[in-house]
Design a protein around this motif. Structure first.
Motif, PDB file in Angstrom:
ATOM      1  N   ALA A  19       0.845  -1.215   0.000  1.00  0.00           N
ATOM      2  CA  ALA A  19       0.000   0.000   0.000  1.00  0.00           C
ATOM      3  C   ALA A  19       0.874   1.256   0.000  1.00  0.00           C
ATOM      4  N   ASP A  20       1.921   1.255   0.835  1.00  0.00           N
ATOM      5  CA  ASP A  20       2.833   2.413   0.852  1.00  0.00           C
ATOM      6  C   ASP A  20       3.569   2.549  -0.480  1.00  0.00           C
ATOM      7  N   HIS A  21       3.935   1.400  -1.031  1.00  0.00           N
ATOM      8  CA  HIS A  21       4.622   1.409  -2.332  1.00  0.00           C
ATOM      9  C   HIS A  21       3.729   2.059  -3.387  1.00  0.00           C
ATOM     10  N   LEU A  22       2.475   1.628  -3.428  1.00  0.00           N
ATOM     11  CA  LEU A  22       1.577   2.159  -4.457  1.00  0.00           C
ATOM     12  C   LEU A  22       1.388   3.667  -4.262  1.00  0.00           C
ATOM     13  N   ASP A  23       1.224   4.086  -3.006  1.00  0.00           N
ATOM     14  CA  ASP A  23       1.099   5.532  -2.741  1.00  0.00           C
ATOM     15  C   ASP A  23       2.312   6.286  -3.288  1.00  0.00           C
ATOM     16  N   ALA A  24       3.502   5.759  -2.969  1.00  0.00           N
ATOM     17  CA  ALA A  24       4.734   6.442  -3.403  1.00  0.00           C
ATOM     18  C   ALA A  24       4.823   6.460  -4.929  1.00  0.00           C
ATOM     19  N   GLN A  25       4.477   5.341  -5.554  1.00  0.00           N
ATOM     20  CA  GLN A  25       4.562   5.296  -7.023  1.00  0.00           C
ATOM     21  C   GLN A  25       3.535   6.217  -7.656  1.00  0.00           C
ATOM     22  N   LEU A  26       2.321   6.232  -7.101  1.00  0.00           N
ATOM     23  CA  LEU A  26       1.291   7.093  -7.693  1.00  0.00           C
ATOM     24  C   LEU A  26       1.697   8.556  -7.576  1.00  0.00           C
ATOM     25  N   SER A  27       2.325   8.931  -6.437  1.00  0.00           N
ATOM     26  CA  SER A  27       2.785  10.333  -6.366  1.00  0.00           C
ATOM     27  C   SER A  27       3.791  10.606  -7.464  1.00  0.00           C
ATOM     28  N   ARG A  28       4.685   9.668  -7.719  1.00  0.00           N
ATOM     29  CA  ARG A  28       5.667   9.890  -8.793  1.00  0.00           C
ATOM     30  C   ARG A  28       4.974  10.026 -10.152  1.00  0.00           C
ATOM     31  N   TYR A  29       4.046   9.122 -10.405  1.00  0.00           N
ATOM     32  CA  TYR A  29       3.398   9.139 -11.729  1.00  0.00           C
ATOM     33  C   TYR A  29       2.542  10.399 -11.891  1.00  0.00           C
ATOM     34  N   PHE A  30       1.779  10.751 -10.839  1.00  0.00           N
ATOM     35  CA  PHE A  30       0.927  11.948 -10.962  1.00  0.00           C
ATOM     36  C   PHE A  30       1.791  13.215 -11.045  1.00  0.00           C
ATOM     37  N   LEU A 154       8.807   9.982 -19.689  1.00  0.00           N
ATOM     38  CA  LEU A 154       9.626   8.807 -19.356  1.00  0.00           C
ATOM     39  C   LEU A 154      10.860   9.207 -18.554  1.00  0.00           C
ATOM     40  N   ALA A 155      11.475  10.320 -18.922  1.00  0.00           N
ATOM     41  CA  ALA A 155      12.680  10.757 -18.200  1.00  0.00           C
ATOM     42  C   ALA A 155      12.353  10.990 -16.728  1.00  0.00           C
ATOM     43  N   HIS A 156      11.222  11.653 -16.469  1.00  0.00           N
ATOM     44  CA  HIS A 156      10.823  11.882 -15.079  1.00  0.00           C
ATOM     45  C   HIS A 156      10.655  10.558 -14.343  1.00  0.00           C
ATOM     46  N   LEU A 157       9.974   9.629 -14.979  1.00  0.00           N
ATOM     47  CA  LEU A 157       9.685   8.349 -14.314  1.00  0.00           C
ATOM     48  C   LEU A 157      10.952   7.502 -14.171  1.00  0.00           C
ATOM     49  N   ASP A 158      11.769   7.514 -15.209  1.00  0.00           N
ATOM     50  CA  ASP A 158      13.007   6.719 -15.157  1.00  0.00           C
ATOM     51  C   ASP A 158      13.944   7.255 -14.082  1.00  0.00           C
ATOM     52  N   VAL A 349      16.340   1.116 -15.925  1.00  0.00           N
ATOM     53  CA  VAL A 349      16.561   2.311 -16.766  1.00  0.00           C
ATOM     54  C   VAL A 349      17.078   3.488 -15.933  1.00  0.00           C
ATOM     55  N   GLY A 350      17.590   4.457 -16.631  1.00  0.00           N
ATOM     56  CA  GLY A 350      17.896   5.745 -15.996  1.00  0.00           C
ATOM     57  C   GLY A 350      19.287   5.861 -15.413  1.00  0.00           C
ATOM     58  N   GLY A 351      20.145   4.895 -15.671  1.00  0.00           N
ATOM     59  CA  GLY A 351      21.467   4.899 -15.045  1.00  0.00           C
ATOM     60  C   GLY A 351      22.353   6.045 -15.477  1.00  0.00           C
ATOM     61  N   ARG A 352      22.080   6.612 -16.663  1.00  0.00           N
ATOM     62  CA  ARG A 352      22.923   7.713 -17.151  1.00  0.00           C
ATOM     63  C   ARG A 352      22.180   9.042 -17.158  1.00  0.00           C
TER      64      ARG A 352
END
Ligand code: GLY
Ligand code: MN
Ligand code: MN
Length: 448
Positions: A19-30, A154-158, A349-352
């Motif tokens: 549940a905490d994971h989903l909250d954190a991910q949704l904040s990132r996506y939104f 994608l850059a934001h999410l990666d 993704v996103g290592g560089r």
């Protein structure tokens, strides 16, 4: 970034953390949607591809964005729709089909975070998606079967994906435990005189995985094959003369999260076994030195200096480690990067990425293969995988270069039949330093 994980991964239950994971991910996506002015986002798991001119599917891995948001399995044909201010909708494809077993309804506590809609056909699901995004002014799609997703989104999410939630770290730790069971069986099979194929089968059985479930194709390499960095075959017969050395780079998945673990063994005591011990010590030292705020490029450089020291101590190369690095000698023995981000993708993704806007930080010219050039922060999970190989193609170039006199070629020629060494752990950066997700899992199986 804010600290988002407080959990000891060795004792964590992913279900309790979702549940905490989903909250954190949704904040990132939104947040990413808002910054990029999207008022709807469709994330499709995708469909299995078919072999060329064939009706047989290749093995399927869902869109990593779908996997980050839900452990739904199997996920083929399903989608998620995000609209700001609304619960995420999971459109679950459960086809009415007598050719294949239809997926069961989604169950588990993780489902509580979603409105779940079931569809009996891809066409109906498509209509459901269209209805959910009706009225959106700027819908975005991360869909393997649609036009490429907007690069800035994608850059934001990666960029944010590098920092893992407690759920993700618990999954990564469990994946390491599964991999460790395979590593133990594989080591025992090597000692019992099995060929590469037999070792591979022992790994699959002990880690309870089919080939298609592995995060990447197992590297099961005896003797000179250990010098092929991504050796992809499995010989069914032992090499003539038997096994001298064994490099195993093999992982596992837990709810889609990958472990990526390498160990190397010698059949006998001697110079090669001593090099394994030296590289293992160097790998532990590199891990001990990890702190948040550290530039991974500098850690990679430190790995080269460690390899230079090992080569010097073993009498393989002459010169101080700095000279061996700047002259390119260490690069001939360690031609790959020290590590990479890991998560739902083995090479996450996103290592560089230099920033969330998509700016890049390429690796220095001297280290072109380095996949990770970012500054480490808390809860980033990386692999630390120094290597020391005897790769004939690279050694030939060194032998005919101006640096040849630095090398004791008789020592090198005696080690070429052993192939090479890699030691690879998965490590979570913490405020105090880091937590090794691999070593406790291996220790539980009696391995180092
Ligand atoms: N197993 C692939 C890697 O270590 O990156
Ligand atoms: Mn790796
Ligand atoms: Mn690996």
């Amino acid at each position: 970034m804010e600290r988002i994980n407080q959990v000891n991964p060795q004792h964590a239950d992913p279900d309790a953390l979702f549940a905490d994971h989903l909250d954190a991910q949704l904040s990132r996506y939104f947040d990413a949607m808002e910054r990029c002015h999207h008022d709807a986002l469709v994330i499709a798991a995708g469909e299995p591809a078919l072999h060329f001119l064939d009706d047989m599917p290749v093995s399927f891995k869902p869109n990593p964005h779908f996997r980050v948001l839900t452990p739904l399995h199997p996920a083929e044909g399903s989608s998620i729709v995000l609209r700001p201010g609304q619960r995420p909708v999971l459109l679950h494809l459960r086809p009415r089909d007598f050719w294949h077993l239809s997926p069961e309804p989604a169950t588990g506590t993780w489902t509580e975070g979603f409105e779940i809609q079931e569809y009996a056909s891809p066409e109906a699901l498509q209509q459901g998606r269209d209805t959910l995004i009706k009225g959106a002014n700027a819908a975005a799609f991360i869909d393997p079967d649609a036009a490429p997703a907007p690069a800035r989104l994608l850059a934001h999410l990666d960029h944010s994906r590098a920092q893992k939630t407690g759920y993700e770290i618990a999954c990564l730790a469990l994946a390491n435990h599964r991999a460790a069971k395979g590593h133990r069986a594989a080591r025992d099979a090597f000692r019992a005189g099995e060929a590469e194929f037999g070792i591979h089968m022992a790994y699959l059985s002990a880690s309870s995985q089919e080939d298609a479930e592995l995060p990447y194709g197992n590297i099961i390499a005896l003797n000179e094959h250990a010098a092929v960095l991504h050796y992809q075959h499995r010989q069914r017969q032992l090499p003539p003369g038997g096994s001298r050395s064994f490099l195993i780079d093999a992982g596992a998945t837990e709810r889609g999260y990958a472990a990526d673990v390498t160990r190397t063994y010698s059949a006998t005591a001697g110079a090669f076994a001593d090099l394994i011990t030296a590289l293992d010590t160097a790998q532990r030292d590199l891990i001990e030195s990890i702190r948040p705020g550290m530039d991974f490029v500098n850690l990679h450089r430190a790995a080269h200096l460690a390899v230079g020291r090992i080569l010097g101590d073993a009498g393989i190369a002459r010169g101080d480690p700095e000279a061996l690095l700047s002259s390119g000698v260490t690069g001939a023995f360690l031609p790959h990067g020290l590590g990479h981000l890991i998560g739902v993708q083995t090479h996450d993704v996103g290592g560089r990425l230099a920033d969330a806007e998509g700016g890049l930080r390429p690796p220095p010219e001297s280290f072109p293969a380095l996949r990770l050039t970012r500054t480490l922060i808390e809860d980033v999970v990386v692999t630390i995988e120094p290597g020391l190989y005897f790769i004939p193609m690279l050694l030939e170039a060194l032998r005919h270069s101006g640096e040849s006199a630095r090398i004791d070629w008789s020592a090198v020629d005696a080690l070429i039949p052993f192939g090479g060494i890699r030691i690879e752990d998965n490590v979570q950066v913490t405020a105090a330093g880091c937590v090794n997700l691999t070593r406790p899992a291996l220790a539980a199986e009696g391995l180092a």
